[in-house]
Write an enzyme that holds these catalytic residues in place. Structure first.
Site, PDB file in Angstrom:
ATOM      1  N   ASP A   7       0.850  -1.190   0.000  1.00  0.00           N
ATOM      2  CA  ASP A   7       0.000   0.000   0.000  1.00  0.00           C
ATOM      3  C   ASP A   7       0.888   1.244   0.000  1.00  0.00           C
ATOM      4  O   ASP A   7       1.486   1.600   1.015  1.00  0.00           O
ATOM      5  CB  ASP A   7      -0.916  -0.017   1.227  1.00  0.00           C
ATOM      6  CG  ASP A   7      -1.831   1.195   1.272  1.00  0.00           C
ATOM      7  OD1 ASP A   7      -1.758   2.040   0.356  1.00  0.00           O
ATOM      8  OD2 ASP A   7      -2.629   1.278   2.225  1.00  0.00           O
TER       9      ASP A   7
ATOM     10  N   TYR B 288      -9.830  14.432  -5.929  1.00  0.00           N
ATOM     11  CA  TYR B 288      -8.964  13.817  -6.950  1.00  0.00           C
ATOM     12  C   TYR B 288      -8.322  14.881  -7.840  1.00  0.00           C
ATOM     13  O   TYR B 288      -7.109  14.876  -8.051  1.00  0.00           O
ATOM     14  CB  TYR B 288      -9.758  12.823  -7.804  1.00  0.00           C
ATOM     15  CG  TYR B 288      -8.951  12.305  -8.969  1.00  0.00           C
ATOM     16  CD1 TYR B 288      -7.966  11.340  -8.774  1.00  0.00           C
ATOM     17  CD2 TYR B 288      -9.141  12.798 -10.263  1.00  0.00           C
ATOM     18  CE1 TYR B 288      -7.196  10.884  -9.834  1.00  0.00           C
ATOM     19  CE2 TYR B 288      -8.377  12.346 -11.325  1.00  0.00           C
ATOM     20  CZ  TYR B 288      -7.408  11.385 -11.107  1.00  0.00           C
ATOM     21  OH  TYR B 288      -6.638  10.948 -12.142  1.00  0.00           O
TER      22      TYR B 288
ATOM     23  N   LYS C  34      -4.282  15.913  -8.495  1.00  0.00           N
ATOM     24  CA  LYS C  34      -3.601  15.929  -9.793  1.00  0.00           C
ATOM     25  C   LYS C  34      -3.066  17.327 -10.112  1.00  0.00           C
ATOM     26  O   LYS C  34      -2.030  17.467 -10.762  1.00  0.00           O
ATOM     27  CB  LYS C  34      -4.537  15.406 -10.885  1.00  0.00           C
ATOM     28  CG  LYS C  34      -4.833  13.913 -10.729  1.00  0.00           C
ATOM     29  CD  LYS C  34      -3.579  13.052 -10.950  1.00  0.00           C
ATOM     30  CE  LYS C  34      -3.703  11.643 -10.468  1.00  0.00           C
ATOM     31  NZ  LYS C  34      -2.584  10.768 -10.819  1.00  0.00           N
TER      32      LYS C  34
HETATM   33  N1  LIG Z   1      -8.048   6.378 -16.344  1.00  0.00           N
HETATM   34  C1  LIG Z   1      -8.080   7.693 -16.505  1.00  0.00           C
HETATM   35  O1  LIG Z   1      -9.022   8.229 -17.104  1.00  0.00           O
HETATM   36  C2  LIG Z   1      -6.953   8.551 -16.000  1.00  0.00           C
HETATM   37  C3  LIG Z   1      -6.871   9.866 -16.477  1.00  0.00           C
HETATM   38  C4  LIG Z   1      -5.822  10.678 -16.025  1.00  0.00           C
HETATM   39  C5  LIG Z   1      -4.904  10.183 -15.112  1.00  0.00           C
HETATM   40  N2  LIG Z   1      -5.017   8.895 -14.665  1.00  0.00           N
HETATM   41  C6  LIG Z   1      -4.037   8.426 -13.692  1.00  0.00           C
HETATM   42  O2  LIG Z   1      -3.372   7.301 -14.214  1.00  0.00           O
HETATM   43  C7  LIG Z   1      -2.825   6.540 -13.148  1.00  0.00           C
HETATM   44  C8  LIG Z   1      -3.129   5.069 -13.396  1.00  0.00           C
HETATM   45  O3  LIG Z   1      -4.528   4.891 -13.355  1.00  0.00           O
HETATM   46  P1  LIG Z   1      -5.297   3.914 -14.355  1.00  0.00           P
HETATM   47  O4  LIG Z   1      -6.252   4.733 -15.104  1.00  0.00           O
HETATM   48  O5  LIG Z   1      -4.333   3.066 -15.082  1.00  0.00           O
HETATM   49  O6  LIG Z   1      -6.202   3.069 -13.332  1.00  0.00           O
HETATM   50  P2  LIG Z   1      -6.052   1.603 -12.713  1.00  0.00           P
HETATM   51  O7  LIG Z   1      -6.136   0.588 -13.779  1.00  0.00           O
HETATM   52  O8  LIG Z   1      -7.024   1.588 -11.593  1.00  0.00           O
HETATM   53  O9  LIG Z   1      -4.559   1.571 -12.145  1.00  0.00           O
HETATM   54  C9  LIG Z   1      -4.209   2.144 -10.924  1.00  0.00           C
HETATM   55  C10 LIG Z   1      -2.971   1.447 -10.412  1.00  0.00           C
HETATM   56  O10 LIG Z   1      -2.542   2.092  -9.187  1.00  0.00           O
HETATM   57  C11 LIG Z   1      -2.446   1.121  -8.168  1.00  0.00           C
HETATM   58  N3  LIG Z   1      -2.743   1.691  -6.854  1.00  0.00           N
HETATM   59  C12 LIG Z   1      -3.778   2.467  -6.491  1.00  0.00           C
HETATM   60  N4  LIG Z   1      -3.703   2.798  -5.200  1.00  0.00           N
HETATM   61  C13 LIG Z   1      -2.575   2.218  -4.725  1.00  0.00           C
HETATM   62  C14 LIG Z   1      -1.956   2.177  -3.452  1.00  0.00           C
HETATM   63  N5  LIG Z   1      -2.466   2.815  -2.388  1.00  0.00           N
HETATM   64  N6  LIG Z   1      -0.810   1.472  -3.315  1.00  0.00           N
HETATM   65  C15 LIG Z   1      -0.291   0.820  -4.381  1.00  0.00           C
HETATM   66  N7  LIG Z   1      -0.823   0.813  -5.592  1.00  0.00           N
HETATM   67  C16 LIG Z   1      -1.973   1.514  -5.773  1.00  0.00           C
HETATM   68  C17 LIG Z   1      -3.472   0.074  -8.561  1.00  0.00           C
HETATM   69  O11 LIG Z   1      -3.148  -1.116  -7.932  1.00  0.00           O
HETATM   70  P3  LIG Z   1      -4.198  -1.935  -7.005  1.00  0.00           P
HETATM   71  O12 LIG Z   1      -5.203  -2.491  -7.917  1.00  0.00           O
HETATM   72  O13 LIG Z   1      -3.364  -2.971  -6.394  1.00  0.00           O
HETATM   73  O14 LIG Z   1      -4.773  -0.934  -6.047  1.00  0.00           O
HETATM   74  C18 LIG Z   1      -3.256  -0.005 -10.052  1.00  0.00           C
HETATM   75  O15 LIG Z   1      -2.132  -0.780 -10.336  1.00  0.00           O
HETATM   76  C19 LIG Z   1      -3.435   7.109 -11.872  1.00  0.00           C
HETATM   77  O16 LIG Z   1      -2.490   7.939 -11.230  1.00  0.00           O
HETATM   78  C20 LIG Z   1      -4.602   7.927 -12.372  1.00  0.00           C
HETATM   79  O17 LIG Z   1      -4.905   9.001 -11.511  1.00  0.00           O
HETATM   80  C21 LIG Z   1      -6.016   8.072 -15.103  1.00  0.00           C
END
Ligand SMILES: NC(=O)c1ccc[n+]([C@@H]2O[C@H](COP(=O)([O-])OP(=O)(O)OC[C@H]3O[C@@H](n4cnc5c(N)ncnc54)[C@H](OP(=O)(O)O)[C@@H]3O)[C@@H](O)[C@H]2O)c1
Length: 274
Positions: free
Chosen positions: A63, A153, A157
């Site tokens: 975590d 959120y 960011k």
């Molecule tokens: N999807 C979008 O539209 C979007 C847009 C802009 C920016 N982002 C950013 O992109 C990044 C990746 O997100 P994603 O869209 O790829 O979503 P995702 O598939 O939910 O991936 C998030 C990743 O972060 C890990 N994570 C979250 N909380 C954690 C914690 N406390 N400790 C360790 N690992 C943690 C998750 O692992 P677990 O499953 O093990 O928790 C997962 O591997 C994030 O920073 C998000 O804010 C996403």
């Protein structure tokens, strides 16, 4: 010399799914050994898949919202020079701020901001010692607009988008570069985890492919660019955000993130809740 001493090393957080997994895959394809971390057991499935590229992968279920969690990850790195740090782990959180649980709010701030900057400080101090390294922080275009119904959120960011530029400047006379990847809505597990599947943005069928988003960020990091918005539409939105009053942006965000704004099967919008 052991094989892991020869290949460059990349550390990728949040590599179990979505953008982080794709970033790790690109690094593996480029011959980086990997240390990957996420909060659930799926990180070990990611490890098995990434090992198919013939690189060494260490996976850590941890975590990263906690100091102890980040310390464990730094312990696994064990003083080895890190060539690329991709600080990507992050969480969203939908609904009105007053209707969110404090524990969830805290978890988002502690993961996206506190854990991320703590990890960056630990790893980048070592990079500065070596006078080389690449850092990619996953920010978001969400940081450019007040996030009505995702207020905390977007605030996290905005912090990261700003922090990345500041750290980059502090390191400008070193061999360490800091880049910020700013995705728009991307087709990952993000919106489901953020409880946003009853919103327009959460159910948007035209979200970006995480593989494309990761590629954009990875290349920007390799070139040492300051920031990169993934996708043409998002670039336009980012440019517009810079010249649009905050009150207008907040209202626009409400229209896509308020619960009940999801399109129904009959293609009509539901009445917003509350
Ligand atoms: N999807 C979008 O539209 C979007 C847009 C802009 C920016 N982002 C950013 O992109 C990044 C990746 O997100 P994603 O869209 O790829 O979503 P995702 O598939 O939910 O991936 C998030 C990743 O972060 C890990 N994570 C979250 N909380 C954690 C914690 N406390 N400790 C360790 N690992 C943690 C998750 O692992 P677990 O499953 O093990 O928790 C997962 O591997 C994030 O920073 C998000 O804010 C996403």
């Amino acid at each position: 010399m052991m094989i892991e001493d020869i290949r460059p090393l990349a550390v990728v957080t949040g590599a179990s799914s979505g953008i982080g997994y794709e970033l790790a895959r690109l690094a593996a394809e480029d011959g980086y050994d990997l240390i990957i971390a996420a909060d659930e057991r799926a990180i070990f499935e990611a490890k098995a898949a990434l090992e198919q590229h013939g690189v060494m992968v260490e996976a850590l279920e941890v975590d990263l919202s906690t100091t102890e969690g980040v310390d464990r990850l730094v312990g696994v790195i064990g003083g080895r020079p890190v060539d690329a740090l991709m600080a990507n782990a992050g969480r969203g959180l939908g609904r009105g701020f007053l209707d969110q649980d404090w524990a969830d709010v805290r978890f988002v701030i502690d993961t996206n901001v506190t854990g991320t900057v703590y990890l960056i400080q630990q790893v980048v101090r070592e990079m500065r010692e070596q006078d080389r390294g690449r850092v990619l922080i996953t920010g978001s275009i969400a940081g450019l607009m007040p996030g009505s119904f995702q207020a905390v959120y977007n605030g996290t960011k905005a912090f990261l988008d700003s922090f990345a530029w500041a750290l980059r400047n502090e390191l400008k006379d070193t061999g360490v570069t800091v880049s910020c990847l700013m995705p728009g809505p991307t087709d990952t597990e993000f919106f489901e985890r953020a409880d946003m599947m009853d919103t327009k943005v959460g159910t948007d069928p035209k979200k970006a492919d995480p593989a494309d988003v990761a590629k954009t960020g990875y290349h920007a990091m390799q070139k040492g660019e300051g920031d990169v918005v993934a996708g043409f539409k998002n670039k336009l939105q980012a440019a517009m955000a810079a010249v649009t009053p905050e009150s207008v942006l907040a209202e626009q965000h409400r229209k896509m993130a308020e619960p009940g704004t999801a399109k129904t099967d009959t293609q009509t919008y539901q009445k917003p809740l509350g």
